[in-house]
Design a protein around this motif. Structure first.
Motif, PDB file in Angstrom:
ATOM      1  N   CYS A 136     -10.330   1.431   7.761  1.00 57.46           N
ATOM      2  CA  CYS A 136      -9.947   0.873   6.464  1.00 57.46           C
ATOM      3  C   CYS A 136     -10.756   1.497   5.333  1.00 57.46           C
ATOM      4  N   ILE A 137     -11.996   1.847   5.595  1.00 59.23           N
ATOM      5  CA  ILE A 137     -12.786   2.541   4.569  1.00 59.23           C
ATOM      6  C   ILE A 137     -12.139   3.882   4.234  1.00 59.23           C
ATOM      7  N   ALA A 138     -11.576   4.552   5.228  1.00 59.25           N
ATOM      8  CA  ALA A 138     -10.838   5.796   4.954  1.00 59.25           C
ATOM      9  C   ALA A 138      -9.676   5.527   4.007  1.00 59.25           C
ATOM     10  N   GLY A 139      -9.050   4.370   4.140  1.00 60.36           N
ATOM     11  CA  GLY A 139      -7.945   4.028   3.251  1.00 60.36           C
ATOM     12  C   GLY A 139      -8.380   3.716   1.837  1.00 60.36           C
ATOM     13  N   ILE A 140      -9.662   3.351   1.644  1.00 56.73           N
ATOM     14  CA  ILE A 140     -10.153   3.049   0.294  1.00 56.73           C
ATOM     15  C   ILE A 140     -10.102   4.285  -0.589  1.00 56.73           C
ATOM     16  N   THR A 141     -10.562   5.406  -0.074  1.00 50.61           N
ATOM     17  CA  THR A 141     -10.495   6.638  -0.867  1.00 50.61           C
ATOM     18  C   THR A 141      -9.061   6.938  -1.264  1.00 50.61           C
ATOM     19  N   ALA A 142      -8.138   6.745  -0.336  1.00 50.93           N
ATOM     20  CA  ALA A 142      -6.734   7.033  -0.618  1.00 50.93           C
ATOM     21  C   ALA A 142      -6.180   6.123  -1.703  1.00 50.93           C
ATOM     22  N   CYS A 143      -6.561   4.845  -1.698  1.00 51.33           N
ATOM     23  CA  CYS A 143      -6.007   3.943  -2.711  1.00 51.33           C
ATOM     24  C   CYS A 143      -6.589   4.246  -4.090  1.00 51.33           C
ATOM     25  N   VAL A 144      -7.878   4.594  -4.152  1.00 48.51           N
ATOM     26  CA  VAL A 144      -8.464   4.961  -5.443  1.00 48.51           C
ATOM     27  C   VAL A 144      -7.817   6.248  -5.965  1.00 48.51           C
ATOM     28  N   ASN A 145      -7.602   7.204  -5.077  1.00 53.60           N
ATOM     29  CA  ASN A 145      -6.962   8.448  -5.504  1.00 53.60           C
ATOM     30  C   ASN A 145      -5.514   8.234  -5.937  1.00 53.60           C
ATOM     31  N   VAL A 157       0.837  -1.203   0.000  1.00 50.67           N
ATOM     32  CA  VAL A 157       0.000   0.000   0.000  1.00 50.67           C
ATOM     33  C   VAL A 157       0.871   1.251   0.000  1.00 50.67           C
ATOM     34  N   PRO A 158       0.427   2.291  -0.698  1.00 50.27           N
ATOM     35  CA  PRO A 158       1.165   3.546  -0.688  1.00 50.27           C
ATOM     36  C   PRO A 158       1.046   4.263   0.652  1.00 50.27           C
ATOM     37  N   GLN A 159       1.973   5.177   0.903  1.00 50.02           N
ATOM     38  CA  GLN A 159       2.004   5.889   2.176  1.00 50.02           C
ATOM     39  C   GLN A 159       0.695   6.625   2.437  1.00 50.02           C
ATOM     40  N   ARG A 160       0.060   7.119   1.414  1.00 54.47           N
ATOM     41  CA  ARG A 160      -1.181   7.874   1.630  1.00 54.47           C
ATOM     42  C   ARG A 160      -2.287   7.002   2.223  1.00 54.47           C
ATOM     43  N   VAL A 161      -2.287   5.705   1.912  1.00 56.00           N
ATOM     44  CA  VAL A 161      -3.268   4.802   2.509  1.00 56.00           C
ATOM     45  C   VAL A 161      -2.973   4.628   3.996  1.00 56.00           C
ATOM     46  N   ILE A 162      -1.713   4.436   4.319  1.00 54.85           N
ATOM     47  CA  ILE A 162      -1.307   4.329   5.724  1.00 54.85           C
ATOM     48  C   ILE A 162      -1.701   5.594   6.485  1.00 54.85           C
ATOM     49  N   ASP A 163      -1.451   6.740   5.885  1.00 48.37           N
ATOM     50  CA  ASP A 163      -1.771   8.020   6.530  1.00 48.37           C
ATOM     51  C   ASP A 163      -3.271   8.189   6.721  1.00 48.37           C
ATOM     52  N   ALA A 164      -4.050   7.791   5.724  1.00 53.20           N
ATOM     53  CA  ALA A 164      -5.503   7.957   5.821  1.00 53.20           C
ATOM     54  C   ALA A 164      -6.072   7.121   6.959  1.00 53.20           C
ATOM     55  N   ILE A 165      -5.576   5.900   7.094  1.00 60.05           N
ATOM     56  CA  ILE A 165      -6.035   5.031   8.185  1.00 60.05           C
ATOM     57  C   ILE A 165      -5.627   5.617   9.528  1.00 60.05           C
ATOM     58  N   SER A 166      -4.374   6.019   9.625  1.00 57.74           N
ATOM     59  CA  SER A 166      -3.863   6.577  10.880  1.00 57.74           C
ATOM     60  C   SER A 166      -4.573   7.878  11.249  1.00 57.74           C
ATOM     61  N   ASN A 167      -4.773   8.739  10.282  1.00 51.38           N
ATOM     62  CA  ASN A 167      -5.411  10.033  10.560  1.00 51.38           C
ATOM     63  C   ASN A 167      -6.861   9.864  10.992  1.00 51.38           C
ATOM     64  N   THR A 182     -10.232  -4.431  -1.904  1.00 52.17           N
ATOM     65  CA  THR A 182      -9.313  -3.304  -2.093  1.00 52.17           C
ATOM     66  C   THR A 182      -7.876  -3.655  -1.742  1.00 52.17           C
ATOM     67  N   TYR A 183      -7.652  -4.665  -0.906  1.00 50.81           N
ATOM     68  CA  TYR A 183      -6.267  -5.002  -0.572  1.00 50.81           C
ATOM     69  C   TYR A 183      -5.549  -5.677  -1.730  1.00 50.81           C
ATOM     70  N   LYS A 184      -6.287  -6.012  -2.782  1.00 51.35           N
ATOM     71  CA  LYS A 184      -5.650  -6.538  -3.989  1.00 51.35           C
ATOM     72  C   LYS A 184      -5.275  -5.430  -4.966  1.00 51.35           C
ATOM     73  N   PHE A 185      -5.801  -4.202  -4.755  1.00 48.27           N
ATOM     74  CA  PHE A 185      -5.371  -3.093  -5.621  1.00 48.27           C
ATOM     75  C   PHE A 185      -4.920  -1.903  -4.782  1.00 48.27           C
ATOM     76  N   PHE A 186      -3.947  -2.196  -3.868  1.00 52.42           N
ATOM     77  CA  PHE A 186      -3.140  -1.174  -3.218  1.00 52.42           C
ATOM     78  C   PHE A 186      -3.862  -0.457  -2.086  1.00 52.42           C
ATOM     79  N   GLY A 187      -4.898  -1.099  -1.549  1.00 49.02           N
ATOM     80  CA  GLY A 187      -5.641  -0.505  -0.460  1.00 49.02           C
ATOM     81  C   GLY A 187      -5.685  -1.404   0.759  1.00 49.02           C
ATOM     82  N   PRO A 188      -6.569  -1.098   1.705  1.00 50.32           N
ATOM     83  CA  PRO A 188      -6.675  -1.851   2.955  1.00 50.32           C
ATOM     84  C   PRO A 188      -7.469  -3.144   2.792  1.00 50.32           C
TER      85      PRO A 188
END
Length: 436
Positions: free
Chosen positions: A275-284, A42-52, A229-235
């Motif tokens: 993890c739903i917050a991370g979905i937006t980040a992975c799509v973006n 997963v990209p850093q933005r997904v990690i950040d979205a989950i954490s934030n 989503t965890y198959k395409f760079f998300g949570p």
């Protein structure tokens, strides 16, 4: 002469910089993640979205206070992002723990409408998450199950056999978009057409296709499509598309206080908000690839794909991103296939003809004489090259090909953050194992 990666439409340096896990080493070797079919990085933005989300907005939905309202808004935003990803309406998107859970839930609801004498069709090529839920529902309801077989020589679905299994009693056809074991891409639009011609529903498992190709449920006209989503760079989350008419008509099994409105009535219990917050980040992240993060060909070596214009439209950006991803993965697949064919005693399952690479994605299942898949995966892992062994839940396929009792396959899975250098490392390591 520049390498294929330097002339690709994909800005690989930008891509790899997004994924912090790619910087790891194992026993002094750079980690090469060729295990994408089991779950991508997963990209850093997904990690950040989950954490934030957990830091600022962690609350349940429907409350009369700020963090709860923020959670409501975040879920709506993620639903909109997945609607753009799938090309559907936001109220046709339901979230769940994973594709398997969502499919079990939908199979129960569809089963309410079926009776003895009705029939469903499943395929020998599918992941068991798009088989067992239907088999068990059929057993409960007295429904007949028909199997669509494969062409053993190239592990493709026998479309003529599939068509012959569909008749006036067929109520549902369940099929995969792409095989998570051997990489075959099925002719999904034709499968949907065959189902609809008989008045049946079409349920598509797009879990494995998601990282490799553009999904357009409007063009497919499928009734349901599930992905993870965890198959395409998300949570680690599952997503279900259902046509609005079906989501409204079918009756879900649910607790009484849950909403009756779609899509919420298909989402049971408290969802995994972070993890739903991370979905937006992975799509973006995927969309941003198509908004300009594509490579510029070196002088004298123009890219074969025109560079897409920057756009603020997320769906258009996703389409552009997948065009670049497809080109890059095609180069990886060609290098991998050429090298694998040179290794003594190695057998490749699936399509091997480059002229037919449009019928497969960059996922390869192999076996090597006198070496078990587990032995190969273990030795590669010690060198920092991550692959999978076993059946990957494509149990009907491994049993049909008579490899289940001897360890299944060694699976090599390439996605767009992989490099030609990683392909060459894998090929060299396998050659060394065979020669030792």
């Amino acid at each position: 002469m520049p390498t294929a990666e330097q002339t690709s439409a994909l800005d690989l340096a930008y891509v790899r910089a997004q994924f912090p896990s790619l910087a790891q080493t194992v026993n002094g070797h750079p980690a090469a993640f060729l295990d994408g079919p089991g779950g991508t990085q997963v990209p850093q933005r997904v990690i950040d979205a989950i954490s934030n989300y957990l830091r600022r907005d962690n609350a349940n939905t429907g409350g009369a206070y700020a963090t709860s309202r923020h959670t409501d808004a975040m879920i709506a935003e993620a639903r909109s992002a997945m609607a753009d990803f799938l090309h559907c309406a936001a109220d046709e998107v339901a979230f769940g723990p994973n594709m398997t859970t969502l499919t079990y839930a939908m199979s129960r609801a569809i089963g309410r409408e079926l009776k003895p004498g009705d029939e469903i069709v499943v395929t020998r090529l599918d992941h068991d998450a798009n088989v067992s839920p239907w088999l068990q529902m059929a057993e409960d309801r007295g429904v007949t199950v028909r199997w669509a077989e494969i062409h053993d020589e190239d592990c493709t679905l026998d479309l003529s056999d599939l068509a012959s299994q569909i008749n006036s009693r067929t109520k549902l056809v369940a099929a995969g978009y792409a095989s998570n074991a051997v990489g075959t891409i099925n002719p999904v639009r034709e499968i949907v057409r065959l189902a609809h011609a008989a008045g049946a529903l079409a349920y598509i498992d797009a879990v494995h296709y998601g990282p490799h190709g553009l999904i357009d449920v409007a063009a497919l006209d499928c009734d349901f499509l599930a992905c993870s989503t965890y198959k395409f760079f998300g949570p680690h989350m599952g997503v279900l598309f259902g046509k609005r008419e079906h989501l409204k008509r079918l009756r879900p099994y649910k607790v009484r206080p849950n909403a009756n409105a779609i899509p919420n009535c298909w989402e049971w219990g408290t969802l995994n908000h972070e993890c739903i917050a991370g979905i937006t980040a992975c799509v973006n992240y995927i969309a941003d690839i198509g908004r300009g993060h594509v490579g510029t060909a070196a002088p004298g070596c123009p890219s074969s794909a025109a560079r897409p214009a920057a756009t603020t439209d997320r769906r258009a950006a996703i389409e552009a991103a997948y065009a670049a991803i497809h080109e890059h993965e095609r180069a990886l697949l060609e290098r991998m296939m050429t090298g694998l064919k040179k290794i003594p005693g190695l057998k490749i399952y699936g399509i091997t003809d480059p002229a037919r690479f449009h019928e497969r994605c960059a996922t390869l299942a192999v076996r090597i004489a006198n070496h078990t898949p587990l032995e190969l995966s273990t030795k590669l892992g010690d060198s920092g090259i991550f692959t999978w062994d076993g059946n990957y839940y494509a149990l009907n396929l491994t049993e049909h090909l008579d490899v289940e009792k001897s360890g299944g396959f060694l699976r090599i899975g390439l996605v767009h953050y992989n490099t030609l250098d990683e392909v060459d490392r894998l090929l060299a390591a396998l050659s060394e194992i065979v020669e030792s």
